[in-house]
Design a protein around this motif. Sequence first.
Motif, mmCIF file in Angstrom:
data_model
loop_
_atom_site.group_PDB
_atom_site.id
_atom_site.type_symbol
_atom_site.label_atom_id
_atom_site.label_comp_id
_atom_site.label_asym_id
_atom_site.label_seq_id
_atom_site.Cartn_x
_atom_site.Cartn_y
_atom_site.Cartn_z
ATOM 1 N N ILE B 62 0.752 -1.261 -0.055
ATOM 2 C CA ILE B 62 -0.294 0.272 -0.028
ATOM 3 C C ILE B 62 0.911 1.214 -0.243
ATOM 4 C CG2 ILE B 62 -1.755 1.191 1.210
ATOM 5 C CD1 ILE B 62 -2.373 -1.647 2.222
ATOM 6 N N TYR B 64 3.037 2.502 -2.143
ATOM 7 C CA TYR B 64 3.542 2.196 -3.315
ATOM 8 C C TYR B 64 1.751 3.394 -3.953
ATOM 9 C CZ TYR B 64 6.898 -0.604 -3.325
ATOM 10 O OH TYR B 64 8.215 -1.374 -3.207
ATOM 11 N N LEU B 65 1.063 3.087 -3.529
ATOM 12 C CA LEU B 65 -0.200 4.538 -2.834
ATOM 13 C C LEU B 65 -0.162 5.474 -2.113
ATOM 14 C CD1 LEU B 65 -2.293 5.373 -5.223
ATOM 15 C CD2 LEU B 65 -3.254 3.675 -4.070
ATOM 16 N N ILE B 105 -7.840 19.231 -7.043
ATOM 17 C CA ILE B 105 -6.868 18.023 -6.676
ATOM 18 C C ILE B 105 -6.128 17.826 -5.428
ATOM 19 C CG2 ILE B 105 -5.406 17.354 -8.259
ATOM 20 C CD1 ILE B 105 -5.706 19.849 -10.314
ATOM 21 N N SER B 108 -8.565 16.004 -3.733
ATOM 22 C CA SER B 108 -8.860 14.483 -3.520
ATOM 23 C C SER B 108 -8.060 13.728 -3.380
ATOM 24 C CB SER B 108 -9.112 14.730 -5.168
ATOM 25 O OG SER B 108 -8.093 14.656 -5.290
ATOM 26 N N LEU B 109 -6.597 13.784 -3.249
ATOM 27 C CA LEU B 109 -5.103 13.333 -2.962
ATOM 28 C C LEU B 109 -4.817 13.516 -1.628
ATOM 29 C CD1 LEU B 109 -3.125 13.868 -6.096
ATOM 30 C CD2 LEU B 109 -4.645 11.764 -5.882
ATOM 31 N N LEU B 112 -7.346 10.023 -0.489
ATOM 32 C CA LEU B 112 -6.669 8.961 -1.370
ATOM 33 C C LEU B 112 -5.516 9.061 0.262
ATOM 34 C CD1 LEU B 112 -6.503 6.672 -2.449
ATOM 35 C CD2 LEU B 112 -5.230 7.969 -4.325
ATOM 36 N N THR B 116 -6.343 5.073 1.828
ATOM 37 C CA THR B 116 -5.718 4.198 2.095
ATOM 38 C C THR B 116 -3.535 4.210 3.620
ATOM 39 O OG1 THR B 116 -3.866 5.934 0.906
ATOM 40 C CG2 THR B 116 -4.726 4.207 -0.131
ATOM 41 N N ILE B 119 -7.425 1.737 5.579
ATOM 42 C CA ILE B 119 -6.637 1.024 5.552
ATOM 43 C C ILE B 119 -5.256 -0.120 5.883
ATOM 44 C CG2 ILE B 119 -6.836 -0.591 3.157
ATOM 45 C CD1 ILE B 119 -9.036 1.469 1.708
ATOM 46 N N PHE B 218 3.439 10.568 -10.164
ATOM 47 C CA PHE B 218 2.186 11.681 -9.367
ATOM 48 C C PHE B 218 2.665 12.934 -10.143
ATOM 49 C CE2 PHE B 218 -0.866 9.303 -7.163
ATOM 50 C CZ PHE B 218 -0.581 8.047 -7.503
ATOM 51 N N PHE B 221 1.507 13.440 -13.082
ATOM 52 C CA PHE B 221 -0.103 13.150 -12.865
ATOM 53 C C PHE B 221 -0.998 14.825 -12.522
ATOM 54 C CE2 PHE B 221 -3.853 12.872 -10.432
ATOM 55 C CZ PHE B 221 -4.904 12.287 -11.595
ATOM 56 N N THR B 225 -3.472 16.858 -14.639
ATOM 57 C CA THR B 225 -4.742 17.050 -14.384
ATOM 58 C C THR B 225 -4.669 18.728 -13.874
ATOM 59 O OG1 THR B 225 -5.985 17.414 -12.137
ATOM 60 C CG2 THR B 225 -4.333 16.001 -12.127
ATOM 61 N N MET B 228 -5.586 20.744 -17.583
ATOM 62 C CA MET B 228 -6.073 20.444 -17.647
ATOM 63 C C MET B 228 -7.706 21.391 -17.461
ATOM 64 S SD MET B 228 -6.899 16.365 -18.011
ATOM 65 C CE MET B 228 -8.626 15.815 -18.819
ATOM 66 N N ARG B 229 -7.300 21.111 -15.698
ATOM 67 C CA ARG B 229 -8.400 22.180 -15.354
ATOM 68 C C ARG B 229 -8.271 23.359 -15.526
ATOM 69 N NH1 ARG B 229 -11.524 20.301 -11.018
ATOM 70 N NH2 ARG B 229 -11.083 18.176 -10.285
ATOM 71 N N ASN B 232 -9.517 24.769 -18.718
ATOM 72 C CA ASN B 232 -11.111 25.322 -18.581
ATOM 73 C C ASN B 232 -11.442 26.434 -17.709
ATOM 74 O OD1 ASN B 232 -11.697 22.696 -19.968
ATOM 75 N ND2 ASN B 232 -12.270 21.858 -17.849
#
Lengths: 59, 253
Positions: B62, B64-65, B105, B108-109, B112, B116, B119, B218, B221, B225, B228-229, B232
Amino acid sequence: MSFDSFSDFLAMGGHAFYVWSSFALGLIVLVGNVVLPMLERKKLMAEQLRRIRREEVQS
Amino acid sequence: MAGKNWMPRWFYQLASPKWCYQITGKLLPGFAIATLLLIVVGLVWGLAFAPPDYQQGNSFRIIYLHVPTAYMAQSIYVTMAIAGAIGLIWKMKVADMVAKCCAPIGASLAILALATGAIWGKPTWGSWWVWDARLTSMLILLFLYFGIMALNSAIESESTAAQSTAVLALVGLVNIPIIQYSVYWWNTLHQPSTFKITEKPAMPPDMWIPLLILVIGFYCFFAVTLMMRLRNEILRRERRSSWVRELLMQQRG
Protein backbone atom coordinates in the motif's frame (compact mmCIF):
# COMPACT_ATOMS: atom_id res chain seq x y z
CA MET A 1 8.83 -11.72 -9.46
CA SER A 2 8.04 -12.07 -5.79
CA PHE A 3 4.98 -14.33 -6.32
CA ASP A 4 4.86 -17.96 -7.51
CA SER A 5 1.59 -17.74 -9.43
CA PHE A 6 -1.09 -15.28 -10.49
CA SER A 7 -3.49 -16.50 -7.80
CA ASP A 8 -0.67 -16.01 -5.31
CA PHE A 9 -0.35 -12.44 -6.57
CA LEU A 10 -4.08 -11.84 -6.16
CA ALA A 11 -4.04 -13.28 -2.63
CA MET A 12 -1.26 -10.86 -1.52
CA GLY A 13 -0.26 -13.25 1.27
CA GLY A 14 -3.67 -12.93 2.94
CA HIS A 15 -3.75 -9.15 2.66
CA ALA A 16 -5.74 -9.08 -0.60
CA PHE A 17 -8.62 -7.06 0.85
CA TYR A 18 -6.39 -4.27 2.16
CA VAL A 19 -4.08 -4.05 -0.84
CA TRP A 20 -6.71 -4.27 -3.58
CA SER A 21 -9.25 -1.99 -1.91
CA SER A 22 -6.52 0.66 -1.58
CA PHE A 23 -5.56 0.41 -5.22
CA ALA A 24 -9.18 0.35 -6.38
CA LEU A 25 -9.79 3.61 -4.50
CA GLY A 26 -6.62 5.01 -6.04
CA LEU A 27 -7.81 4.13 -9.53
CA ILE A 28 -11.17 5.84 -8.92
CA VAL A 29 -9.50 9.05 -7.68
CA LEU A 30 -6.95 9.16 -10.53
CA VAL A 31 -9.49 8.45 -13.29
CA GLY A 32 -11.94 10.92 -11.74
CA ASN A 33 -9.30 13.65 -11.77
CA VAL A 34 -8.86 13.19 -15.51
CA VAL A 35 -12.46 12.55 -16.58
CA LEU A 36 -14.10 15.40 -14.63
CA PRO A 37 -12.10 18.19 -16.35
CA MET A 38 -12.75 16.49 -19.73
CA LEU A 39 -16.52 16.53 -19.13
CA GLU A 40 -16.34 20.11 -17.91
CA ARG A 41 -14.48 21.16 -21.06
CA LYS A 42 -17.10 19.52 -23.24
CA LYS A 43 -19.92 21.25 -21.37
CA LEU A 44 -18.16 24.62 -21.46
CA MET A 45 -17.49 24.40 -25.20
CA ALA A 46 -21.10 23.45 -25.94
CA GLU A 47 -22.43 26.31 -23.79
CA GLN A 48 -20.24 28.90 -25.46
CA LEU A 49 -21.08 27.65 -28.96
CA ARG A 50 -24.77 27.90 -28.07
CA ARG A 51 -24.26 31.46 -26.86
CA ILE A 52 -22.44 32.45 -30.07
CA ARG A 53 -25.22 30.94 -32.18
CA ARG A 54 -27.82 32.82 -30.15
CA GLU A 55 -25.97 36.09 -30.65
CA GLU A 56 -25.71 35.44 -34.38
CA VAL A 57 -29.46 34.87 -34.65
CA GLN A 58 -30.22 38.07 -32.75
CA SER A 59 -27.95 40.30 -34.81
CA MET B 1 12.17 51.35 -17.21
CA ALA B 2 15.37 49.28 -17.11
CA GLY B 3 14.85 48.51 -13.45
CA LYS B 4 11.77 46.44 -14.22
CA ASN B 5 13.55 43.93 -16.43
CA TRP B 6 14.91 41.77 -13.65
CA MET B 7 12.11 39.23 -14.08
CA PRO B 8 12.57 36.73 -16.93
CA ARG B 9 10.46 37.10 -20.03
CA TRP B 10 8.48 33.90 -19.49
CA PHE B 11 7.23 35.29 -16.19
CA TYR B 12 5.37 38.04 -18.03
CA GLN B 13 4.23 35.65 -20.73
CA LEU B 14 2.73 33.45 -18.03
CA ALA B 15 0.51 36.38 -17.15
CA SER B 16 -1.19 36.11 -20.53
CA PRO B 17 -4.09 33.64 -20.39
CA LYS B 18 -3.94 33.07 -24.14
CA TRP B 19 -0.22 32.23 -24.06
CA CYS B 20 -0.81 29.93 -21.08
CA TYR B 21 -3.64 28.17 -22.87
CA GLN B 22 -1.46 27.54 -25.92
CA ILE B 23 1.66 26.41 -24.07
CA THR B 24 -0.30 24.01 -21.82
CA GLY B 25 -1.92 22.59 -24.95
CA LYS B 26 1.55 21.76 -26.28
CA LEU B 27 2.83 20.35 -22.96
CA LEU B 28 -0.20 18.19 -22.12
CA PRO B 29 0.40 15.18 -24.45
CA GLY B 30 4.02 14.76 -23.31
CA PHE B 31 3.12 14.91 -19.64
CA ALA B 32 0.20 12.54 -20.17
CA ILE B 33 2.46 9.92 -21.78
CA ALA B 34 5.11 10.34 -19.05
CA THR B 35 2.44 9.98 -16.35
CA LEU B 36 1.05 6.80 -17.85
CA LEU B 37 4.47 5.20 -18.35
CA LEU B 38 5.82 6.09 -14.90
CA ILE B 39 2.69 5.02 -13.03
CA VAL B 40 2.33 1.72 -14.91
CA VAL B 41 6.03 0.82 -14.52
CA GLY B 42 6.06 1.87 -10.85
CA LEU B 43 2.87 -0.04 -10.01
CA VAL B 44 3.84 -3.27 -11.78
CA TRP B 45 7.27 -3.18 -10.18
CA GLY B 46 5.92 -2.29 -6.74
CA LEU B 47 3.00 -4.70 -6.75
CA ALA B 48 4.51 -7.76 -8.41
CA PHE B 49 8.32 -7.57 -8.30
CA ALA B 50 9.34 -5.75 -5.12
CA PRO B 51 10.09 -8.15 -2.25
CA PRO B 52 7.55 -8.34 0.61
CA ASP B 53 8.35 -6.56 3.87
CA TYR B 54 9.84 -8.91 6.48
CA GLN B 55 7.41 -7.71 9.17
CA GLN B 56 4.33 -6.48 7.30
CA GLY B 57 4.34 -9.00 4.44
CA ASN B 58 2.43 -7.88 1.38
CA SER B 59 0.24 -5.25 3.06
CA PHE B 60 3.31 -3.00 2.86
CA ARG B 61 2.62 -2.63 -0.89
CA ILE B 62 0.00 0.00 0.00
CA ILE B 63 3.07 2.25 0.43
CA TYR B 64 3.22 2.57 -3.37
CA LEU B 65 -0.06 4.45 -3.34
CA HIS B 66 0.00 5.98 0.13
CA VAL B 67 3.38 7.74 0.04
CA PRO B 68 3.02 9.37 -3.42
CA THR B 69 -0.50 10.64 -2.65
CA ALA B 70 0.37 11.94 0.82
CA TYR B 71 3.44 13.60 -0.65
CA MET B 72 1.46 15.17 -3.49
CA ALA B 73 -1.32 16.39 -1.19
CA GLN B 74 1.33 18.49 0.59
CA SER B 75 3.20 19.54 -2.57
CA ILE B 76 -0.03 20.68 -4.18
CA TYR B 77 -0.86 22.71 -1.08
CA VAL B 78 2.51 24.47 -1.29
CA THR B 79 2.00 25.08 -5.02
CA MET B 80 -1.43 26.54 -4.30
CA ALA B 81 -0.09 28.86 -1.60
CA ILE B 82 2.79 30.06 -3.82
CA ALA B 83 0.44 30.66 -6.76
CA GLY B 84 -1.90 32.52 -4.41
CA ALA B 85 0.99 34.68 -3.17
CA ILE B 86 2.06 35.49 -6.74
CA GLY B 87 -1.53 36.46 -7.50
CA LEU B 88 -1.64 38.71 -4.43
CA ILE B 89 1.70 40.42 -5.11
CA TRP B 90 1.69 40.81 -8.91
CA LYS B 91 -2.10 40.77 -9.43
CA MET B 92 -1.57 37.98 -11.93
CA LYS B 93 -4.89 36.42 -12.97
CA VAL B 94 -3.34 33.19 -14.25
CA ALA B 95 -1.74 32.63 -10.84
CA ASP B 96 -5.16 33.06 -9.21
CA MET B 97 -6.56 30.48 -11.62
CA VAL B 98 -3.73 28.03 -10.86
CA ALA B 99 -4.37 28.40 -7.13
CA LYS B 100 -8.09 27.80 -7.60
CA CYS B 101 -7.50 24.70 -9.77
CA CYS B 102 -5.04 23.19 -7.28
CA ALA B 103 -7.58 22.92 -4.45
CA PRO B 104 -9.87 20.12 -5.73
CA ILE B 105 -6.91 18.02 -6.95
CA GLY B 106 -5.12 18.39 -3.62
CA ALA B 107 -8.28 17.61 -1.67
CA SER B 108 -8.90 14.41 -3.64
CA LEU B 109 -5.33 13.24 -3.04
CA ALA B 110 -5.53 14.12 0.67
CA ILE B 111 -8.68 11.96 0.91
CA LEU B 112 -6.86 9.15 -0.89
CA ALA B 113 -3.83 9.45 1.41
CA LEU B 114 -6.05 9.31 4.50
CA ALA B 115 -8.10 6.40 3.13
CA THR B 116 -5.11 4.29 2.10
CA GLY B 117 -3.48 5.12 5.43
CA ALA B 118 -6.55 3.87 7.28
CA ILE B 119 -6.65 0.68 5.18
CA TRP B 120 -2.94 0.13 5.81
CA GLY B 121 -3.32 0.89 9.52
CA LYS B 122 -5.86 -1.88 10.10
CA PRO B 123 -3.55 -4.88 9.45
CA THR B 124 -0.41 -3.06 10.68
CA TRP B 125 -1.50 -1.21 13.82
CA GLY B 126 -4.79 -3.05 14.39
CA SER B 127 -6.86 0.12 14.00
CA TRP B 128 -8.34 2.12 11.11
CA TRP B 129 -7.73 5.42 12.80
CA VAL B 130 -5.77 6.74 15.77
CA TRP B 131 -5.60 10.37 16.90
CA ASP B 132 -1.93 10.46 16.17
CA ALA B 133 -0.02 13.68 15.33
CA ARG B 134 0.71 12.73 11.71
CA LEU B 135 -2.82 11.55 11.00
CA THR B 136 -4.44 14.52 12.71
CA SER B 137 -2.27 17.10 10.92
CA MET B 138 -3.07 15.38 7.61
CA LEU B 139 -6.80 15.59 8.43
CA ILE B 140 -6.32 19.32 9.10
CA LEU B 141 -4.74 19.61 5.63
CA LEU B 142 -7.89 18.09 4.12
CA PHE B 143 -10.07 20.54 6.07
CA LEU B 144 -7.89 23.42 4.87
CA TYR B 145 -8.53 22.33 1.29
CA PHE B 146 -12.28 22.16 1.97
CA GLY B 147 -12.20 25.58 3.65
CA ILE B 148 -10.35 27.11 0.69
CA MET B 149 -12.76 25.60 -1.83
CA ALA B 150 -15.80 26.74 0.17
CA LEU B 151 -14.43 30.27 0.62
CA ASN B 152 -13.59 30.54 -3.07
CA SER B 153 -17.05 29.52 -4.19
CA ALA B 154 -18.81 31.67 -1.57
CA ILE B 155 -17.43 34.98 -2.86
CA GLU B 156 -19.03 36.37 -5.99
CA SER B 157 -16.20 38.59 -7.25
CA GLU B 158 -13.44 36.49 -8.76
CA SER B 159 -10.59 38.78 -7.68
CA THR B 160 -11.86 39.11 -4.09
CA ALA B 161 -12.33 35.33 -3.91
CA ALA B 162 -8.78 34.80 -5.14
CA GLN B 163 -7.36 37.27 -2.61
CA SER B 164 -9.19 35.79 0.37
CA THR B 165 -8.33 32.20 -0.53
CA ALA B 166 -4.68 33.14 -1.10
CA VAL B 167 -4.52 34.62 2.41
CA LEU B 168 -6.18 31.53 3.91
CA ALA B 169 -3.82 29.24 1.95
CA LEU B 170 -0.78 31.19 3.18
CA VAL B 171 -1.93 31.03 6.80
CA GLY B 172 -2.56 27.30 6.45
CA LEU B 173 0.97 26.81 5.14
CA VAL B 174 2.08 26.55 8.77
CA ASN B 175 0.50 23.08 8.80
CA ILE B 176 2.98 21.69 6.24
CA PRO B 177 6.09 21.60 8.50
CA ILE B 178 3.84 20.31 11.28
CA ILE B 179 2.89 17.33 9.07
CA GLN B 180 6.53 16.81 8.06
CA TYR B 181 8.01 16.90 11.56
CA SER B 182 5.04 15.45 13.47
CA VAL B 183 6.72 12.03 13.50
CA TYR B 184 9.77 13.51 15.27
CA TRP B 185 8.10 16.06 17.57
CA TRP B 186 5.54 13.72 19.10
CA ASN B 187 5.46 10.03 19.93
CA THR B 188 3.58 8.54 17.05
CA LEU B 189 2.76 5.19 15.54
CA HIS B 190 3.50 6.52 12.09
CA GLN B 191 6.88 5.63 10.65
CA PRO B 192 9.27 8.43 9.57
CA SER B 193 9.81 9.45 5.93
CA THR B 194 11.13 6.88 3.49
CA PHE B 195 13.21 9.41 1.58
CA LYS B 196 15.58 11.81 3.27
CA ILE B 197 17.97 14.12 1.46
CA THR B 198 20.85 13.37 3.78
CA GLU B 199 20.63 9.59 4.11
CA LYS B 200 20.22 6.55 1.97
CA PRO B 201 16.77 4.89 2.29
CA ALA B 202 16.63 2.07 4.83
CA MET B 203 14.87 -0.11 2.24
CA PRO B 204 16.59 -2.22 -0.41
CA PRO B 205 16.72 -0.57 -3.88
CA ASP B 206 14.14 -3.04 -5.20
CA MET B 207 11.65 -1.46 -2.80
CA TRP B 208 12.46 2.24 -3.02
CA ILE B 209 13.16 2.63 -6.75
CA PRO B 210 9.54 1.84 -7.74
CA LEU B 211 8.40 4.21 -5.00
CA LEU B 212 10.56 6.99 -6.42
CA ILE B 213 9.23 6.26 -9.93
CA LEU B 214 5.68 6.57 -8.59
CA VAL B 215 6.40 9.84 -6.79
CA ILE B 216 7.72 11.31 -10.07
CA GLY B 217 4.75 9.79 -11.92
CA PHE B 218 2.34 11.45 -9.50
CA TYR B 219 4.09 14.78 -10.01
CA CYS B 220 3.46 14.41 -13.75
CA PHE B 221 -0.11 13.36 -13.02
CA PHE B 222 -0.63 16.55 -11.03
CA ALA B 223 0.81 18.58 -13.92
CA VAL B 224 -1.62 16.89 -16.35
CA THR B 225 -4.76 17.37 -14.31
CA LEU B 226 -3.78 20.91 -13.25
CA MET B 227 -3.25 21.90 -16.88
CA MET B 228 -6.60 20.39 -17.86
CA ARG B 229 -8.41 22.32 -15.14
CA LEU B 230 -6.46 25.50 -15.83
CA ARG B 231 -7.36 25.40 -19.52
CA ASN B 232 -11.05 25.10 -18.63
CA GLU B 233 -10.77 27.98 -16.19
CA ILE B 234 -9.00 30.16 -18.79
CA LEU B 235 -11.68 29.41 -21.40
CA ARG B 236 -14.45 30.17 -18.92
CA ARG B 237 -13.03 33.51 -17.82
CA GLU B 238 -11.93 34.58 -21.30
CA ARG B 239 -15.10 33.40 -23.03
CA ARG B 240 -15.95 36.91 -24.28
CA SER B 241 -12.51 37.52 -25.79
CA SER B 242 -11.88 37.34 -29.52
CA TRP B 243 -9.27 34.56 -29.34
CA VAL B 244 -11.65 32.19 -27.49
CA ARG B 245 -14.34 33.03 -29.99
CA GLU B 246 -11.99 32.17 -32.87
CA LEU B 247 -11.03 28.93 -31.13
CA LEU B 248 -14.69 27.99 -30.73
CA MET B 249 -15.43 28.76 -34.36
CA GLN B 250 -12.58 26.46 -35.39
CA GLN B 251 -14.03 23.72 -33.19
CA ARG B 252 -17.37 24.12 -34.91
CA GLY B 253 -15.64 23.87 -38.27
